[in-house]
Design a protein around this motif. Sequence first.
Motif, PDB file in Angstrom:
ATOM      1  N   MET A 315     -61.518  25.574   2.532  1.00 18.00           N
ATOM      2  CA  MET A 315     -62.508  26.756   2.108  1.00 18.00           C
ATOM      3  C   MET A 315     -63.677  26.207   0.986  1.00 18.00           C
ATOM      4  SD  MET A 315     -61.450  30.133   1.531  1.00 18.00           S
ATOM      5  CE  MET A 315     -62.502  30.021   0.087  1.00 18.00           C
ATOM      6  N   MET A 316     -64.052  24.818   0.330  1.00 19.16           N
ATOM      7  CA  MET A 316     -64.855  23.833   0.697  1.00 19.16           C
ATOM      8  C   MET A 316     -66.065  24.136   2.043  1.00 19.16           C
ATOM      9  SD  MET A 316     -63.348  20.908  -1.690  1.00 19.16           S
ATOM     10  CE  MET A 316     -65.386  20.334  -1.404  1.00 19.16           C
ATOM     11  N   PHE A 317     -65.613  24.006   2.627  1.00 14.98           N
ATOM     12  CA  PHE A 317     -66.575  24.064   3.594  1.00 14.98           C
ATOM     13  C   PHE A 317     -67.030  25.777   3.566  1.00 14.98           C
ATOM     14  CE2 PHE A 317     -66.859  25.351   7.959  1.00 14.98           C
ATOM     15  CZ  PHE A 317     -67.207  24.535   9.175  1.00 14.98           C
ATOM     16  N   ILE A 318     -66.406  26.333   3.920  1.00 13.15           N
ATOM     17  CA  ILE A 318     -67.113  28.017   3.655  1.00 13.15           C
ATOM     18  C   ILE A 318     -67.699  28.565   2.445  1.00 13.15           C
ATOM     19  CG2 ILE A 318     -66.257  30.948   3.737  1.00 13.15           C
ATOM     20  CD1 ILE A 318     -63.873  28.858   5.491  1.00 13.15           C
ATOM     21  N   ASN A 319     -66.875  28.130   1.693  1.00 15.84           N
ATOM     22  CA  ASN A 319     -68.040  28.368   0.828  1.00 15.84           C
ATOM     23  C   ASN A 319     -69.427  27.266   0.795  1.00 15.84           C
ATOM     24  OD1 ASN A 319     -65.708  30.056  -0.551  1.00 15.84           O
ATOM     25  ND2 ASN A 319     -64.949  28.466  -2.093  1.00 15.84           N
ATOM     26  N   LEU A 320     -69.368  26.076   0.927  1.00 18.30           N
ATOM     27  CA  LEU A 320     -70.517  25.789   0.866  1.00 18.30           C
ATOM     28  C   LEU A 320     -71.529  26.085   1.925  1.00 18.30           C
ATOM     29  CD1 LEU A 320     -72.279  22.988   1.387  1.00 18.30           C
ATOM     30  CD2 LEU A 320     -71.522  22.405   2.335  1.00 18.30           C
ATOM     31  N   PHE A 321     -71.020  26.755   2.787  1.00 14.58           N
ATOM     32  CA  PHE A 321     -72.169  27.747   4.749  1.00 14.58           C
ATOM     33  C   PHE A 321     -72.463  28.643   3.649  1.00 14.58           C
ATOM     34  CE2 PHE A 321     -70.634  24.781   7.471  1.00 14.58           C
ATOM     35  CZ  PHE A 321     -71.778  23.501   7.881  1.00 14.58           C
ATOM     36  N   SER A 322     -71.901  29.824   2.952  1.00 16.56           N
ATOM     37  CA  SER A 322     -72.125  30.841   2.124  1.00 16.56           C
ATOM     38  C   SER A 322     -73.039  30.710   1.040  1.00 16.56           C
ATOM     39  CB  SER A 322     -70.580  31.597   1.555  1.00 16.56           C
ATOM     40  OG  SER A 322     -69.631  31.808   2.649  1.00 16.56           O
ATOM     41  N   PHE A 323     -72.770  29.179   0.124  1.00 18.35           N
ATOM     42  CA  PHE A 323     -73.739  29.291  -0.749  1.00 18.35           C
ATOM     43  C   PHE A 323     -75.745  28.993   0.020  1.00 18.35           C
ATOM     44  CE2 PHE A 323     -75.964  25.868  -2.949  1.00 18.35           C
ATOM     45  CZ  PHE A 323     -75.645  26.555  -4.207  1.00 18.35           C
ATOM     46  N   ILE A 324     -75.157  28.526   1.252  1.00 20.51           N
ATOM     47  CA  ILE A 324     -76.141  28.208   1.402  1.00 20.51           C
ATOM     48  C   ILE A 324     -76.885  29.333   2.467  1.00 20.51           C
ATOM     49  CG2 ILE A 324     -77.663  26.780   4.182  1.00 20.51           C
ATOM     50  CD1 ILE A 324     -75.712  24.939   3.298  1.00 20.51           C
ATOM     51  N   SER A 325     -76.112  30.534   2.561  1.00 24.47           N
ATOM     52  CA  SER A 325     -76.126  31.567   3.267  1.00 24.47           C
ATOM     53  C   SER A 325     -77.649  32.528   2.417  1.00 24.47           C
ATOM     54  CB  SER A 325     -75.752  32.653   4.134  1.00 24.47           C
ATOM     55  OG  SER A 325     -75.813  33.809   4.493  1.00 24.47           O
ATOM     56  N   ILE A 326     -76.955  32.256   0.995  1.00 25.15           N
ATOM     57  CA  ILE A 326     -77.114  32.646  -0.418  1.00 25.15           C
ATOM     58  C   ILE A 326     -78.757  32.672  -0.847  1.00 25.15           C
ATOM     59  CG2 ILE A 326     -77.220  33.868  -2.611  1.00 25.15           C
ATOM     60  CD1 ILE A 326     -73.492  33.586  -1.586  1.00 25.15           C
ATOM     61  N   THR A 327     -79.003  30.703  -1.003  1.00 27.32           N
ATOM     62  CA  THR A 327     -80.407  30.531  -1.469  1.00 27.32           C
ATOM     63  C   THR A 327     -81.052  30.167  -0.614  1.00 27.32           C
ATOM     64  OG1 THR A 327     -78.839  28.309  -0.900  1.00 27.32           O
ATOM     65  CG2 THR A 327     -78.459  29.558  -3.148  1.00 27.32           C
ATOM     66  N   GLY A 328     -80.503  30.169   0.796  1.00 27.90           N
ATOM     67  CA  GLY A 328     -81.699  29.647   1.602  1.00 27.90           C
ATOM     68  C   GLY A 328     -83.014  30.507   1.741  1.00 27.90           C
ATOM     69  N   MET A 329     -82.293  31.714   1.555  1.00 24.03           N
ATOM     70  CA  MET A 329     -83.512  33.098   2.019  1.00 24.03           C
ATOM     71  C   MET A 329     -84.641  32.472   0.488  1.00 24.03           C
ATOM     72  SD  MET A 329     -84.951  35.490   4.183  1.00 24.03           S
ATOM     73  CE  MET A 329     -86.220  36.266   3.131  1.00 24.03           C
ATOM     74  N   ILE A 330     -84.082  32.407  -0.967  1.00 23.16           N
ATOM     75  CA  ILE A 330     -84.595  32.388  -2.106  1.00 23.16           C
ATOM     76  C   ILE A 330     -85.833  31.547  -1.721  1.00 23.16           C
ATOM     77  CG2 ILE A 330     -84.183  32.196  -4.440  1.00 23.16           C
ATOM     78  CD1 ILE A 330     -81.619  33.681  -4.134  1.00 23.16           C
ATOM     79  N   LEU A 331     -84.919  29.905  -0.804  1.00 18.19           N
ATOM     80  CA  LEU A 331     -85.972  28.717  -1.517  1.00 18.19           C
ATOM     81  C   LEU A 331     -86.957  29.101  -0.057  1.00 18.19           C
ATOM     82  CD1 LEU A 331     -82.834  26.466  -1.466  1.00 18.19           C
ATOM     83  CD2 LEU A 331     -84.472  26.801  -3.591  1.00 18.19           C
ATOM     84  N   SER A 332     -86.355  30.267   0.821  1.00 20.11           N
ATOM     85  CA  SER A 332     -87.364  29.918   1.842  1.00 20.11           C
ATOM     86  C   SER A 332     -89.080  30.447   1.842  1.00 20.11           C
ATOM     87  CB  SER A 332     -86.542  30.279   3.366  1.00 20.11           C
ATOM     88  OG  SER A 332     -86.473  31.419   3.284  1.00 20.11           O
ATOM     89  N   THR A 333     -88.422  31.134   0.584  1.00 14.68           N
ATOM     90  CA  THR A 333     -89.570  32.360   0.649  1.00 14.68           C
ATOM     91  C   THR A 333     -90.903  31.365  -0.410  1.00 14.68           C
ATOM     92  OG1 THR A 333     -88.694  32.630  -1.740  1.00 14.68           O
ATOM     93  CG2 THR A 333     -88.912  34.852  -0.044  1.00 14.68           C
ATOM     94  N   PHE A 334     -90.909  30.339  -0.126  1.00 18.75           N
ATOM     95  CA  PHE A 334     -91.537  29.035  -1.130  1.00 18.75           C
ATOM     96  C   PHE A 334     -92.401  29.230   0.316  1.00 18.75           C
ATOM     97  CE2 PHE A 334     -88.241  28.624  -4.320  1.00 18.75           C
ATOM     98  CZ  PHE A 334     -89.077  29.004  -5.425  1.00 18.75           C
ATOM     99  N   LEU A 335     -91.628  28.860   2.004  1.00 17.43           N
ATOM    100  CA  LEU A 335     -93.041  29.024   2.182  1.00 17.43           C
ATOM    101  C   LEU A 335     -94.096  29.937   2.817  1.00 17.43           C
ATOM    102  CD1 LEU A 335     -90.254  28.566   4.982  1.00 17.43           C
ATOM    103  CD2 LEU A 335     -91.222  27.087   4.470  1.00 17.43           C
TER     104      LEU A 335
END
Length: 337
Positions: A315-335
Amino acid sequence: MYFLLNSNKMFFMFILFFSTMISISSNSWFGCWIGLEINLLSFIPLISNSNNLLSSEASLKYFLTQSIASMNFLFSILIKMILMKNFEMNNFISIMMNSSLLMKMGSAPFHFWFPNISEGLSWFNNFILMTWQKITPLILLSYYLNLNFSYFIIILNVMIGAIGGMNQTSLRKLMAFSSINNLGWMIFSIMISENLWIFYFFMYSFLISIMFFLFYILNMFFINQLFINNINFMIKLNLLINFLSLGGLPPFIGFLPKWIIINFLMMNKFYLLTFIMLMSSLITIYFYIRIIYSSFMFNYFKMKWFKIYLKNNFMMFINLFSFISITGMILSTFLYL
């Protein structure tokens, strides 16, 4: 994992990876063809299982379709060598070569074998079929793309991938049609830039690896299992995030490579192609939401004798990747700032 315990399977896995390296590093078409043949002969022992009739049937179907594609590819190479001593290719030979490579990776309109074979494979074998097995044909396709033919293929892929997944009850077939849809985006990304294709391919592989891992752990193969079984709320939430990310819905990270491709399409005035690709994405998001909505909202009144949980480390492994999936787009907009 079964693959890690079986030395024969590990050997064929190594040959599978090695054959891709042969094809993509070869300086002749004949060397590419040899790599593709080694790849075919190493993948069949991985998918065949004498105890499972569906796997045996899938391996035979895979062998037949890949053999036909290989024959066409070899025939087009021989025609090229006989008719032309220079590097220029006419439309007929380029279309023939492109068609054989498209058939190898299950692209529309040569996609009919792909959902049927995916139905007979395990989740791990499906992951290899939908990711690694596409690398060699896509790279070889990028060498000699017939542009007008490739636009036709992209439109077919995104439309068939979206419409074909609408009435599916099997999760494996649904993921196969999703793969066909994403293949259309991948072919266009490799036309733009090889780096963009690598990025798109990595994102797609990352997202389906999480989903396939979840389906493998939960032992799920059909849509009704998602709402008949009493699944933990966090697992359902993770499935929701990854399904929407795979569909390319903002603000999930799966939207980022599609955003770059849409940006390129609009800059180059491909308005009709943009419209078709966006509409196909909306259809895929629709049937993903339909599945997830059912699993969240349906509640069976019969007794549920068991409740499905996952171990904490999973669950920790899957939650981590789901967190990346949500926040990754928000962080990538800074590009783009």
